[in-house]
Design a protein around this motif. Structure first.
Motif, PDB file in Angstrom:
ATOM      1  N   VAL A   1       0.826  -1.207   0.000  1.00  0.00           N
ATOM      2  CA  VAL A   1       0.000   0.000   0.000  1.00  0.00           C
ATOM      3  C   VAL A   1       0.861   1.258   0.000  1.00  0.00           C
ATOM      4  N   VAL A   2       0.200   2.364  -0.337  1.00  0.00           N
ATOM      5  CA  VAL A   2       0.730   3.697  -0.084  1.00  0.00           C
ATOM      6  C   VAL A   2      -0.317   4.423   0.755  1.00  0.00           C
ATOM      7  N   ALA A   3       0.117   4.953   1.903  1.00  0.00           N
ATOM      8  CA  ALA A   3      -0.781   5.673   2.804  1.00  0.00           C
ATOM      9  C   ALA A   3      -0.448   7.158   2.786  1.00  0.00           C
ATOM     10  N   ARG A   4      -1.484   7.977   2.819  1.00  0.00           N
ATOM     11  CA  ARG A   4      -1.306   9.422   3.000  1.00  0.00           C
ATOM     12  C   ARG A   4      -1.648   9.766   4.451  1.00  0.00           C
ATOM     13  N   THR A   5      -0.770  10.502   5.108  1.00  0.00           N
ATOM     14  CA  THR A   5      -1.007  10.846   6.505  1.00  0.00           C
ATOM     15  C   THR A   5      -1.753  12.179   6.613  1.00  0.00           C
ATOM     16  N   ALA A   6      -2.279  12.447   7.802  1.00  0.00           N
ATOM     17  CA  ALA A   6      -2.940  13.723   8.051  1.00  0.00           C
ATOM     18  C   ALA A   6      -1.967  14.888   7.968  1.00  0.00           C
ATOM     19  N   SER A   7      -0.682  14.610   8.084  1.00  0.00           N
ATOM     20  CA  SER A   7       0.354  15.634   7.944  1.00  0.00           C
ATOM     21  C   SER A   7       0.821  15.783   6.501  1.00  0.00           C
ATOM     22  N   ASN A   8       0.163  15.068   5.584  1.00  0.00           N
ATOM     23  CA  ASN A   8       0.445  15.123   4.146  1.00  0.00           C
ATOM     24  C   ASN A   8       1.836  14.591   3.808  1.00  0.00           C
ATOM     25  N   HIS A   9       2.160  13.433   4.394  1.00  0.00           N
ATOM     26  CA  HIS A   9       3.302  12.636   3.998  1.00  0.00           C
ATOM     27  C   HIS A   9       2.786  11.328   3.406  1.00  0.00           C
TER      28      HIS A   9
ATOM     29  N   GLY B   1      -2.395  10.048  12.178  1.00  0.00           N
ATOM     30  CA  GLY B   1      -3.600   9.733  11.407  1.00  0.00           C
ATOM     31  C   GLY B   1      -3.287   9.391   9.968  1.00  0.00           C
ATOM     32  N   ILE B   2      -3.908   8.346   9.479  1.00  0.00           N
ATOM     33  CA  ILE B   2      -3.869   7.986   8.061  1.00  0.00           C
ATOM     34  C   ILE B   2      -5.195   8.419   7.456  1.00  0.00           C
ATOM     35  N   THR B   3      -5.146   9.270   6.457  1.00  0.00           N
ATOM     36  CA  THR B   3      -6.382   9.799   5.877  1.00  0.00           C
ATOM     37  C   THR B   3      -6.835   9.030   4.639  1.00  0.00           C
ATOM     38  N   GLU B   4      -5.883   8.476   3.882  1.00  0.00           N
ATOM     39  CA  GLU B   4      -6.206   7.692   2.685  1.00  0.00           C
ATOM     40  C   GLU B   4      -5.180   6.580   2.516  1.00  0.00           C
ATOM     41  N   MET B   5      -5.597   5.513   1.870  1.00  0.00           N
ATOM     42  CA  MET B   5      -4.673   4.408   1.612  1.00  0.00           C
ATOM     43  C   MET B   5      -5.053   3.774   0.284  1.00  0.00           C
ATOM     44  N   ARG B   6      -4.051   3.491  -0.528  1.00  0.00           N
ATOM     45  CA  ARG B   6      -4.284   2.883  -1.841  1.00  0.00           C
ATOM     46  C   ARG B   6      -3.455   1.615  -2.000  1.00  0.00           C
ATOM     47  N   LEU B   7      -4.070   0.625  -2.620  1.00  0.00           N
ATOM     48  CA  LEU B   7      -3.385  -0.614  -2.959  1.00  0.00           C
ATOM     49  C   LEU B   7      -2.468  -0.360  -4.148  1.00  0.00           C
TER      50      LEU B   7
END
Length: 279
Positions: A81-89, A107-113
């Protein structure tokens, strides 16, 4: 100019694995700035990999891309996966618990396979044991270089289905602080807890006061002793124990110029509990 690419693994530097990951990233874009977080995670220690991300990520610019490879399940059906954090990393990693601390504290705001049909090193399809090189370094470099955007990583996943390691929040009960040992300050052997400076303040402890520290592994007491609460190691003589505030604003336990972890054979995780009481 791309975004920073920061690599972490349990590979060590004794062979060419890390160099191969850097090479793949350079082949994607020779102008990428590539950095190492650490490659000295103990083999297969997902918990420590998770903590080291939390320890580091807040000090990097937004849009920095982290590749974290502590992957005992490589070659299985665990998700990449690739995760986007609430801090935009962004964090490129197997979904095996590596995101536990960042998800909890930031916090993880989004995650993509990761769609491996397009985000995999060309001509590497027959290899199933080095995803750090073939999938994670390649995808992370493409994302950092701006050759793909987050949406092009692959299909969106439910963040609620993120794999999390067991954890415990620190708390106060009957004038005793309860926490866990999150990680070791490896080089010096200091023990870092998840008890915050503000929680210690609730005990009305001041610099120079004595506290009683108890450490249990599962139900067995492995350490119990009174020690001083010091501003720094200079608050004690060489060889004396103390608690202090570490660089993440949490309580740590140490021996001045010795390894507390080695002396008392201390480990990390939810099975390692720490209790602090004002003497």
């Amino acid at each position: 100019m791309g975004n920073p690419l920061i690599l972490q693994s349990d590979f060590g530097l004794g062979d060419g694995a890390v160099s191969a990951m850097c090479g793949v990233a350079n082949c994607v874009d020779q102008d990428l700035k590539i950095y190492n977080l650490t490659h000295e995670i103990p083999p297969f220690d997902i918990w420590e990999g998770s903590y080291r991300l939390l320890q580091t990520i807040a000090y990097w610019p937004q849009n920095s891309v982290f590749v974290s490879v502590v992957d005992p399940g490589v070659g299985t059906d665990r998700r990449s996966v690739v995760a986007r954090t609430a801090s935009n990393h962004f964090i490129v990693t197997p979904d095996n618990g590596t995101l536990t601390h960042v998800n909890k504290e930031i916090g993880i705001t989004e995650m993509r396979l990761i769609d491996e049909t397009v985000n995999r090193l060309p001509n590497s399809g027959a290899s199933h044991t080095f995803h750090g090189r073939d999938i994670y370094a390649y995808t992370g470099a493409r994302l950092a270089a701006g050759l793909i955007n987050f949406e092009q990583v692959g299909p969106l996943l439910d963040v609620g289905q993120l794999i999390k390691l067991p954890s415990m929040d620190a708390f106060m009960e009957d004038d005793v602080l309860h926490g866990i040992i999150d990680v070791l300050d490896v080089r010096y052997g200091n023990v870092w807890t998840n008890i915050s400076r503000l929680q210690l303040a609730d005990l009305q402890v001041q610099y120079g006061n004595l506290v009683k520290v108890t450490i249990k592994h599962e139900s067995a007491i492995v350490f119990e002793q009174e020690m001083v609460y010091g501003r720094s190691f200079a608050a004690t003589e060489k060889g004396e124990s103390l608690i202090y505030i570490n660089s993440l604003d949490n309580i740590a336990v140490a021996i001045n110029q010795q390894s507390f972890a080695k002396k008392y054979k201390i480990g990390t995780g939810v099975d390692w509990k720490v209790f602090i009481k004002k003497s």
